[in-house]
Motif scaffolding. Structure first.
Motif, PDB file in Angstrom:
ATOM      1  N   LYS A   4       1.043  -1.313   0.002  1.00 44.75           N
ATOM      2  CA  LYS A   4       0.150  -0.068   0.021  1.00 44.75           C
ATOM      3  C   LYS A   4       1.105   1.089  -0.046  1.00 44.75           C
ATOM      4  CE  LYS A   4      -2.552   1.140   3.938  1.00 44.75           C
ATOM      5  NZ  LYS A   4      -3.418   0.951   4.805  1.00 44.75           N
ATOM      6  N   VAL A  67       0.730  22.467   3.174  1.00 49.40           N
ATOM      7  CA  VAL A  67      -0.331  21.889   4.023  1.00 49.40           C
ATOM      8  C   VAL A  67       0.611  20.669   4.949  1.00 49.40           C
ATOM      9  CG1 VAL A  67      -2.338  20.410   4.079  1.00 49.40           C
ATOM     10  CG2 VAL A  67      -1.945  22.436   2.398  1.00 49.40           C
ATOM     11  N   GLN A  68       0.011  20.680   6.042  1.00 50.37           N
ATOM     12  CA  GLN A  68       0.881  19.544   6.678  1.00 50.37           C
ATOM     13  C   GLN A  68       0.110  18.037   6.532  1.00 50.37           C
ATOM     14  OE1 GLN A  68      -1.067  20.352  10.999  1.00 50.37           O
ATOM     15  NE2 GLN A  68      -1.326  18.114  10.735  1.00 50.37           N
ATOM     16  N   TYR A  70      -1.774  14.889   6.687  1.00 52.21           N
ATOM     17  CA  TYR A  70      -3.012  14.402   7.259  1.00 52.21           C
ATOM     18  C   TYR A  70      -3.222  12.905   7.133  1.00 52.21           C
ATOM     19  CZ  TYR A  70      -4.740  19.144   8.440  1.00 52.21           C
ATOM     20  OH  TYR A  70      -4.636  20.542   8.795  1.00 52.21           O
ATOM     21  N   ARG A  71      -2.695  12.287   8.024  1.00 51.41           N
ATOM     22  CA  ARG A  71      -2.634  10.792   7.839  1.00 51.41           C
ATOM     23  C   ARG A  71      -4.207  10.101   7.703  1.00 51.41           C
ATOM     24  NH1 ARG A  71       2.310   7.970   8.636  1.00 51.41           N
ATOM     25  NH2 ARG A  71       3.924   9.410   9.303  1.00 51.41           N
ATOM     26  N   GLU A  72      -4.983  10.608   8.657  1.00 48.00           N
ATOM     27  CA  GLU A  72      -6.365  10.087   8.573  1.00 48.00           C
ATOM     28  C   GLU A  72      -7.229  10.488   7.491  1.00 48.00           C
ATOM     29  OE1 GLU A  72      -5.149  12.685  10.222  1.00 48.00           O
ATOM     30  OE2 GLU A  72      -6.640  14.324  10.247  1.00 48.00           O
ATOM     31  N   VAL A  73      -6.720  11.541   6.630  1.00 42.24           N
ATOM     32  CA  VAL A  73      -7.468  11.966   5.663  1.00 42.24           C
ATOM     33  C   VAL A  73      -7.207  11.114   4.455  1.00 42.24           C
ATOM     34  CG1 VAL A  73      -7.779  13.922   3.846  1.00 42.24           C
ATOM     35  CG2 VAL A  73      -7.963  14.131   6.390  1.00 42.24           C
ATOM     36  N   GLU A  75      -5.912   7.956   4.634  1.00 44.14           N
ATOM     37  CA  GLU A  75      -6.131   6.763   4.546  1.00 44.14           C
ATOM     38  C   GLU A  75      -7.437   6.472   3.966  1.00 44.14           C
ATOM     39  OE1 GLU A  75      -3.817   4.443   5.437  1.00 44.14           O
ATOM     40  OE2 GLU A  75      -5.197   2.924   4.686  1.00 44.14           O
ATOM     41  N   LEU A  76      -8.555   7.321   4.221  1.00 48.24           N
ATOM     42  CA  LEU A  76      -9.523   7.260   3.670  1.00 48.24           C
ATOM     43  C   LEU A  76      -9.629   7.724   2.149  1.00 48.24           C
ATOM     44  CD1 LEU A  76     -12.560   6.492   3.861  1.00 48.24           C
ATOM     45  CD2 LEU A  76     -13.092   9.011   4.973  1.00 48.24           C
ATOM     46  N   TYR A  77      -9.014   8.500   1.668  1.00 51.28           N
ATOM     47  CA  TYR A  77      -9.241   9.249   0.288  1.00 51.28           C
ATOM     48  C   TYR A  77      -8.039   8.945  -0.810  1.00 51.28           C
ATOM     49  CZ  TYR A  77     -13.041  11.575   2.414  1.00 51.28           C
ATOM     50  OH  TYR A  77     -14.030  12.009   3.208  1.00 51.28           O
ATOM     51  N   TRP A  78      -7.136   8.250  -0.518  1.00 46.95           N
ATOM     52  CA  TRP A  78      -5.565   7.981  -1.180  1.00 46.95           C
ATOM     53  C   TRP A  78      -6.083   7.429  -2.470  1.00 46.95           C
ATOM     54  CZ3 TRP A  78      -3.106   3.567  -2.785  1.00 46.95           C
ATOM     55  CH2 TRP A  78      -3.641   2.321  -2.308  1.00 46.95           C
ATOM     56  N   ASN A  79      -7.216   6.627  -2.580  1.00 48.16           N
ATOM     57  CA  ASN A  79      -7.549   6.157  -4.027  1.00 48.16           C
ATOM     58  C   ASN A  79      -7.909   7.387  -4.922  1.00 48.16           C
ATOM     59  OD1 ASN A  79      -6.957   3.288  -4.516  1.00 48.16           O
ATOM     60  ND2 ASN A  79      -8.276   2.830  -2.600  1.00 48.16           N
ATOM     61  N   ASN A  91      -4.351  18.833  -4.198  1.00 52.65           N
ATOM     62  CA  ASN A  91      -4.427  19.262  -2.571  1.00 52.65           C
ATOM     63  C   ASN A  91      -4.340  17.885  -1.840  1.00 52.65           C
ATOM     64  OD1 ASN A  91      -5.258  21.765  -2.943  1.00 52.65           O
ATOM     65  ND2 ASN A  91      -7.525  21.357  -3.592  1.00 52.65           N
ATOM     66  N   LEU A  92      -4.911  16.751  -2.243  1.00 54.10           N
ATOM     67  CA  LEU A  92      -4.911  15.695  -1.464  1.00 54.10           C
ATOM     68  C   LEU A  92      -3.295  15.247  -1.391  1.00 54.10           C
ATOM     69  CD1 LEU A  92      -6.057  13.082  -0.077  1.00 54.10           C
ATOM     70  CD2 LEU A  92      -6.822  12.247  -2.255  1.00 54.10           C
ATOM     71  N   MET A  95      -1.408  16.733   1.518  1.00 55.43           N
ATOM     72  CA  MET A  95      -2.004  16.119   2.707  1.00 55.43           C
ATOM     73  C   MET A  95      -1.042  14.841   2.886  1.00 55.43           C
ATOM     74  SD  MET A  95      -5.794  16.764   3.038  1.00 55.43           S
ATOM     75  CE  MET A  95      -6.509  18.313   2.591  1.00 55.43           C
TER      76      MET A  95
END
Lengths: 117, 412
Positions: A4, A67-68, A70-73, A75-79, A91-92, A95
């Motif tokens: 991953k 932008v710092q 954001y590990r939690e963001v 994990e959900l949106y990396w796809n 933008n992603l 993060m």
């Protein structure tokens, strides 16, 4: 099967390539990736059309990567990154990266990205 | 105060106000009794907690859920951002009709177990854990399925809920590919698939999935004033952070598509985000009062809109979708004021990015299609998935996006 973490790195690279291609008239891009167990370093060397374009791109990149992480963001949106070229996910990508550095030398822009595991 | 966490502390203050309002409204003993009923009763769609436990207990439940969720992020030292704000406020909204202080834990525990299985920090999965509680009704639902002793059914409900939480993270991440971020309630789509698989298997083995419609239709001035207070407080806090009422960033914010991940706290700052949340709250509360009343489910819809006003939603990209949905609601065979249609009108804003990216016309088409879809897909998951409209919106986006890409001339 690719891990991953490595898939995420590839998607970051994909997204940055897409960014340069989308935001420049003509460009020549080379990149190097350095994987190790604790962090990944990615370097882009981009030759752009002129100084104006370099300044514009550099300002944009600064905004994206300051932008710092954001590990939690992530994990959900990396796809959402990579794969699809119809929309902008830079933008992603901002993060998903811990540190960045931009260097400009005449018509060449160097972007250094560091991602910690 | 640490600037990274000030939004968390501000939300904790608001959630504490919910608890205070609940206790003042119904009294401490009634609130306790109401909470007991909320915990014991099945929670499948549509279970309005105003009807089950009363207004006071519902607000206390929502306040507690908000405090629990925010505390998790504070404990994990996660800076407040748009995604976290959306997750917390969505959860608080659904704590008005389906999530309670007991049924959220097994699912979240399942997500925590997954993080341990992957040998990763729970921080990475905290957002998914909060969103995944949309499958919370599963816990209690097994008790009503008549599959043996009550204790056995309850234990089965707990184990299945943990299992659902365990499989949720990879599915949630993958489901994004289906709609490319044009459905904001992506976890609703994920939970819709999971619940459909679960419910279809239950049905295949002879289980009857009951239907449920508990809908409070009265009006309560106290609730209306409390919500108005919340949204005005957001605007006032925005003014305090900025030193003035700064609407300039809101103009820019309204030009964004809102597609995932458009994090307004990152792009425009916390003050602009709070201002947007407050404006959206007031406008959509007025819309609800125009067509229906404030009860558990409609407040749930309202808080979801307010939460996602930090992650993609603004007036410019939501109103065309709602307009399209209103046309469908007016033309179709259902009453515009029926519970399912009212909820579809609010939750159709999950498709706001379609309007933001491709224009108001496509947004209206998306809203129009969403209403019929939301009224149909409930059967598939039997009400186990609280984010029914996320499921419906995801399916509409999966259908529309390839067509828009094929027929819309893009400029870049």
């Amino acid at each position: 099967m690719l891990s991953k973490e490595r898939s995420k790195v590839l998607k970051i690279i994909d997204e940055v390539y897409k960014y340069f291609i989308e935001h420049s008239h003509t460009c020549h891009i080379t990149s190097t990736i350095d994987f190790n167990s604790t962090e990944t370093n990615i370097k882009f060397k981009v030759r752009l059309k002129d100084k104006n374009e370099i300044e514009n791109v550099s300002k944009e990149l600064e905004k994206i990567f300051k932008v710092q992480r954001y590990r939690e963001v992530e994990e959900l949106y990396w796809n959402l990154t990579g794969d699809c070229y119809n929309s902008d996910e830079t933008n992603l990508v901002g993060m998903m990266v811990d540190e960045f550095k931009i260097e400009i030398e005449e018509d060449v822009l160097r972007l250094y990205l560091t991602r910690k595991v | 105060m640490n600037k990274n966490y000030r939004l968390h502390y501000f939300f904790l203050f608001i959630f504490s106000c919910f608890i205070a309002f609940g206790v003042i409204h119904d009294g401490f003993i009634n609130v306790l009794n109401g909470l007991y009923k909320i915990i014991r009763e099945p929670d499948i769609l549509i279970t309005d907690y105003f009807e089950v436990g009363g207004i006071g207990a519902t607000f206390v439940n929502a306040g507690l859920i908000g405090i629990i969720n925010t505390s998790i992020f504070l404990k994990l030292k996660a800076k407040a951002n748009g995604a976290i704000t959306a997750a917390v406020w969505t959860s608080v909204g659904f704590a008005m009709f389906g999530k309670n202080i007991v049924n959220i834990w097994p699912i979240m525990f399942g997500v925590w177990l997954y993080s341990k299985y992957k040998k990763e920090s729970f921080l990475n999965y905290a957002l998914i854990a909060i969103f995944s509680t949309n499958l919370s009704p599963t816990l209690i639902q097994f008790r009503g399925l008549d599959i043996g002793f009550e204790y056995f059914s309850t234990i089965l409900g707990v184990l299945i809920s943990i299992g659902l939480g365990f499989i949720f993270p990879p599915l949630a991440a993958y489901c994004l590919k289906f709609h490319q971020g044009y459905c904001l309630y992506n976890t609703g789509l994920t939970a819709g698939f999971i619940a459909t698989i679960l419910v279809s298997n239950l049905r295949a083995f002879g289980a009857e999935i009951p239907k449920r419609l508990l809908w409070f239709s009265g009006r309560d001035v106290g609730v209306e004033f409390t919500l108005l207070f919340v949204f005005l407080t957001m605007i006032l806090y925005s003014i305090r952070l900025e030193g003035k009422l700064n609407v300039e960033p809101i103009k820019d914010l309204n030009k964004t598509s809102g597609k995932l991940v458009t994090d307004f706290t990152v792009l425009y700052g916390e003050a602009a985000t709070l201002l947007n949340m407050g404006i959206m709250g007031i406008v959509y509360m007025a819309l609800i009062l125009l067509i229906s009343n404030l009860n558990g489910p409609t407040i749930g819809g309202l808080f979801t809109i307010v939460g996602f006003a930090a992650l993609g939603k603004h007036l410019n990209n939501t109103l065309p979708v709602v307009f399209g949905a209103a046309i469908s609601a007016y033309l179709n065979v259902h009453s515009v004021t029926s519970p399912q249609v009212v909820l579809a009108l609010l939750f159709c804003t999950t498709l706001a990015p379609i309007s933001g990216e491709f224009g108001a016309l496509w947004g209206m088409v998306a809203g129009f299609l969403h209403v019929s879809m939301a009224l149909s897909v409930g059967y598939l998951h039997g009400g186990f998935n609280l984010y029914n409209n996320g499921f419906a919106g995801g399916l509409v986006a999966m259908f529309l996006i390839p067509l828009i890409y094929a027929f819309e001339r893009r400029t870049t």
